[in-house]
Design an enzyme around this catalytic site. Structure first.
Site, PDB file in Angstrom:
ATOM      1  N   ALA A  13       0.952  -1.177  -0.059  1.00 18.61           N
ATOM      2  CA  ALA A  13       0.091   0.173   0.134  1.00 18.61           C
ATOM      3  C   ALA A  13       0.922   1.375   0.118  1.00 18.61           C
ATOM      4  CB  ALA A  13      -0.840  -0.050   1.420  1.00 18.61           C
ATOM      5  N   ARG A  38      -1.143  -9.087  -3.514  1.00 23.82           N
ATOM      6  CA  ARG A  38      -2.030  -9.632  -4.433  1.00 23.82           C
ATOM      7  C   ARG A  38      -0.948 -10.386  -5.695  1.00 23.82           C
ATOM      8  NH1 ARG A  38      -6.875  -6.476  -6.016  1.00 23.82           N
ATOM      9  NH2 ARG A  38      -5.365  -4.805  -5.837  1.00 23.82           N
ATOM     10  N   HIS A  80      -9.833  -5.687   6.290  1.00 23.93           N
ATOM     11  CA  HIS A  80      -8.981  -5.652   7.617  1.00 23.93           C
ATOM     12  C   HIS A  80      -9.439  -6.829   8.664  1.00 23.93           C
ATOM     13  CE1 HIS A  80      -7.687  -0.931   7.615  1.00 23.93           C
ATOM     14  NE2 HIS A  80      -7.384  -1.843   6.640  1.00 23.93           N
ATOM     15  N   LYS A  98      -6.188   2.161  10.338  1.00 23.17           N
ATOM     16  CA  LYS A  98      -7.846   2.647  10.554  1.00 23.17           C
ATOM     17  C   LYS A  98      -8.332   2.648   9.393  1.00 23.17           C
ATOM     18  CE  LYS A  98      -6.929   6.616   8.261  1.00 23.17           C
ATOM     19  NZ  LYS A  98      -7.939   6.956   7.091  1.00 23.17           N
ATOM     20  N   ARG A 166     -11.638   4.939  -1.309  1.00 24.06           N
ATOM     21  CA  ARG A 166     -12.392   5.521  -0.450  1.00 24.06           C
ATOM     22  C   ARG A 166     -13.793   5.980  -0.855  1.00 24.06           C
ATOM     23  NH1 ARG A 166      -6.902   7.540  -0.520  1.00 24.06           N
ATOM     24  NH2 ARG A 166      -6.342   8.038   1.712  1.00 24.06           N
TER      25      ARG A 166
END
Length: 329
Positions: A13, A38, A80, A98, A166
């Site tokens: 990420a 992945r 998550h 988060k 998002r």
């Protein structure tokens, strides 16, 4: 455990270099030992670029690696819970980005898995590991503001990225999940209590995906509050906190990343007006240092799994109040 805390990374990420790799160069107790993605080739490229020695061929191989002590989980929100639980069940400690999960029910499953395994599970609210976080609460507790009447928290950041996770409902997207989880966390921190969500206003980027949200909240002792969050709205940038008391107010500029852009805590009371800047190391460094301390020395952390369950409960209530489906359902 002897030696360094060896951490594996789930996914290549964008946040990994800032949130983990840079701090690991400062925190001597840790080593970023392996990564999985992945696409294994992407993981290999990422590892070469950032000097990570190990590459696992899959997420499952990473969490099962007996040479690793902990897992950092920066995957999309809807992944998550799944991979956090698998990591904990494999005996790994957990640092999860988060929001902790997609919803409260998932957060409870992760918290229960952590309890069964006896492992540390920590939500990566990095702002909480800067001295400014404790200074804000100390001001409120000192009585200098008098009886607190209202707490307001805004976290509006322009992230106009079409197609980004998002903005994707199936990946747990939405403003409340992204910037909003920060606002909720800080509201709870400043209040030292859990809010009840009242009236919620929302603006959507697509069906059921919020890009802006404003909510009124209340506490059992009569205090009120407001949470505002956005990832795309007319308010391009607003990162602040405000506490209003009978005898004064506290305004805090940039409480989320106080080391990047100068923070400012301003008190306005009957005695006058004064401002202070709270120094401290970068928030991500403090966060990784705290995680290592929790794993290696049993030191407590404020953003543990039980706190994450409470934060997700409020986020769920925001979506209920807005008439939107909970994420992950």
């Amino acid at each position: 455990m002897s030696g360094k805390l060896r951490i594996g990374v789930l996914g290549a990420a964008r946040i990994v270099p800032t949130a983990l790799l840079a701090p690991a160069r400062v925190v001597e107790d840790v080593e970023i030992a392996s990564i999985a993605a992945r696409d294994p080739e992407r993981a290999r490229r990422f590892a070469r670029r950032h000097g990570i020695a190990g590459v696992a061929e899959s997420y499952e191989a990473l969490v099962s690696d007996p040479s690793l002590h902990a897992i950092y989980n920066p995957l999309p929100n809807t992944l998550h819970a799944l991979w956090s639980i698998r990591a904990l069940e494999a005996g790994k400690h957990l640092l999860c980005e988060k929001p902790f999960t997609s919803n409260e029910a998932e957060a409870r499953l992760v918290a229960d898995a952590a309890k069964r395994s006896g492992r540390v599970a920590m939500e990566a609210f990095h702002w909480r590991y800067h001295p400014l976080a404790d200074r804000m609460r100390a001001v409120v507790a000192s009585g200098e503001l008098g009886r607190v009447k209202r707490i307001e928290r805004a976290m509006c950041v322009p992230l106009p990225l079409p197609g980004n996770i998002r903005y994707r409902l199936e990946l747990g997207g939405g403003a409340a999940m992204d910037t909003g989880c920060y606002a909720v966390s800080m509201m709870r921190h400043l209040a030292s209590a859990e809010p009840r969500v009242g009236r919620v206003e929302v603006r959507l980027s697509s069906p059921d995906v919020d890009r802006w949200m404003r909510a009124e909240v209340a506490f059992d002792d009569g205090r009120t509050g407001r949470v505002i969050c956005s990832i795309f709205s007319a308010t391009l940038l607003s990162i602040r906190a405000r506490v209003e008391g009978e005898d004064g107010t506290m305004d805090v500029l940039n409480p989320i990343a106080p080391h990047v852009v100068t923070n400012r805590l301003t008190l306005t009371t009957k005695s006058g007006r004064r401002s202070e800047k709270v120094p401290g190391e970068p928030t991500y460094t403090g966060q990784l240092r705290a995680f290592a301390g929790a794993v290696l020395r049993g030191e407590p952390v404020p953003t543990d799994a039980e706190d994450a369950v409470k934060n997700m409960r409020v986020i769920d209530d925001l979506y209920r109040g807005a008439g939107l489906p909970l994420r992950g359902t």
